[in-house]
Scaffold this motif. Structure first.
Motif, PDB file in Angstrom:
ATOM      1  N   GLU A 190       0.834  -1.209   0.000  1.00 22.26           N
ATOM      2  CA  GLU A 190       0.000   0.000   0.000  1.00 22.26           C
ATOM      3  C   GLU A 190       0.868   1.258   0.000  1.00 22.26           C
ATOM      4  OE1 GLU A 190      -4.141  -0.789   2.333  1.00 22.26           O
ATOM      5  OE2 GLU A 190      -2.344  -1.333   3.446  1.00 22.26           O
ATOM      6  N   LEU A 191       1.975   1.196   0.739  1.00 21.69           N
ATOM      7  CA  LEU A 191       2.856   2.358   0.791  1.00 21.69           C
ATOM      8  C   LEU A 191       3.526   2.571  -0.568  1.00 21.69           C
ATOM      9  CD1 LEU A 191       4.187   4.640   2.361  1.00 21.69           C
ATOM     10  CD2 LEU A 191       5.997   3.052   3.000  1.00 21.69           C
ATOM     11  N   ILE A 192       4.000   1.489  -1.155  1.00 23.56           N
ATOM     12  CA  ILE A 192       4.689   1.599  -2.447  1.00 23.56           C
ATOM     13  C   ILE A 192       3.718   2.148  -3.507  1.00 23.56           C
ATOM     14  CG2 ILE A 192       5.763   0.215  -4.303  1.00 23.56           C
ATOM     15  CD1 ILE A 192       6.861  -1.557  -1.853  1.00 23.56           C
ATOM     16  N   ALA A 193       2.425   1.793  -3.368  1.00 22.42           N
ATOM     17  CA  ALA A 193       1.417   2.262  -4.326  1.00 22.42           C
ATOM     18  C   ALA A 193       1.041   3.729  -4.099  1.00 22.42           C
ATOM     19  CB  ALA A 193       0.171   1.382  -4.233  1.00 22.42           C
ATOM     20  N   ASN A 194       1.362   4.265  -2.911  1.00 23.39           N
ATOM     21  CA  ASN A 194       1.024   5.667  -2.588  1.00 23.39           C
ATOM     22  C   ASN A 194       2.253   6.443  -2.146  1.00 23.39           C
ATOM     23  OD1 ASN A 194      -2.100   5.640  -2.631  1.00 23.39           O
ATOM     24  ND2 ASN A 194      -1.559   3.868  -1.392  1.00 23.39           N
ATOM     25  N   PRO A 195       3.207   6.639  -3.048  1.00 19.17           N
ATOM     26  CA  PRO A 195       4.465   7.285  -2.628  1.00 19.17           C
ATOM     27  C   PRO A 195       4.272   8.713  -2.129  1.00 19.17           C
ATOM     28  CG  PRO A 195       4.362   7.075  -5.021  1.00 19.17           C
ATOM     29  CD  PRO A 195       3.184   6.336  -4.474  1.00 19.17           C
ATOM     30  N   GLY A 196       3.126   9.326  -2.461  1.00 20.66           N
ATOM     31  CA  GLY A 196       2.883  10.719  -2.083  1.00 20.66           C
ATOM     32  C   GLY A 196       2.797  10.961  -0.586  1.00 20.66           C
TER      33      GLY A 196
END
Ligand SMILES: [Zn+2]
Length: 245
Positions: free
Chosen positions: A167-173
């Protein structure tokens, strides 16, 4: 051997029981579970002591990670006794020091709300913390202090939400740090949220924080230094402003 990191689920856990699982040549002690925070993400590791069944204490000078993040090594001070593998110990964190670090660490998050610029470095300390921002603007330090104290007085809840590495890798922002890597590699990442429904802030962080912003207490920006054209170093200290000239 991977350790059960109790502090990840309870930042306020200052004591626990554990069994020695390994000893290192340099005296380092591994346990099956621990409430000791190991140095990482700009927050220094815990100090304190391990208590043996006969009441003797093994004083720890630092806690650090081993080759990987799931290894925590408790490092005794010189000349301390060495426990045996399989021995049961009671762990005691130097809570006064840890609590100051938790207050300071939370203050660093609040600073990143007041100054919403990319973070290029940070170091949490018992007396003073520093946060480096990628910014070229000049800001008045008293103005920043006033905004910080407003967030402290508003007493926002601070809590952890778990997300998966994916989930973190998919939302780098959601990552504010430019150079500090988020705490990946343990399968789950703690997202530190401030305010109801993260209304104030949320960012990945593996450190320990207080549970409401009021606990941070009086803090102020002691100094803002110019570190190159696009870098500003903020120094946060405890207490009211004006203690230093
Ligand atoms: Zn943090």
């Amino acid at each position: 051997m991977p350790v059960e990191t109790l502090y990840r689920d309870d930042f306020y856990l200052s004591t626990a029981e554990a069994v020695v699982t390994a000893l290192h040549e340099d005296g380092g002690i591994e346990l099956d579970r621990t409430c000791f925070y190991a140095t990482s993400g700009g927050q220094p590791g815990d100090t304190g002591f391990l208590e043996r069944a006969d009441g003797t204490k093994i004083a720890l000078g630092q806690t650090r990670h081993g080759a990987t993040k799931d290894i925590v090594i408790h490092v005794p001070l010189e000349g301390e006794q060495q426990p045996l593998v399989g021995e049961k110990l009671v762990l005691h964190i130097d809570w006064q020091r840890r609590y100051r670090l938790m207050r300071m660490h939370t203050a660093c998050h609040l600073l990143s709300v007041v100054c919403p610029y990319p973070i290029t470095g940070a170091a949490v300390g018992e007396e003073e913390s520093r946060v480096d921002f990628d910014m070229s603007e000049t800001i008045d330090k008293d103005e920043v202090t006033a905004k910080l104290m407003e967030l402290v007085h508003q007493n926002h809840p601070a809590y952890v939400q778990w997300i998966t590495d994916e989930e973190l890798i998919a939302n780098p922002g959601i990552v504010k740090s430019k150079n500090v890597r988020p705490p990946l590699g343990l399968g789950r990442v703690s997202l530190v949220c401030i305010g109801e429904n993260s209304s104030v802030d949320s960012q990945p962080c593996g450190g320990t924080h207080v549970s409401e912003t009021q606990e941070v207490g009086a803090i102020h920006i002691a100094k803002i230094e110019k570190k190159g054209k696009e870098n500003r170093r903020f120094r946060i200290r405890f207490g009211e402003p004006g203690a230093e000239v």
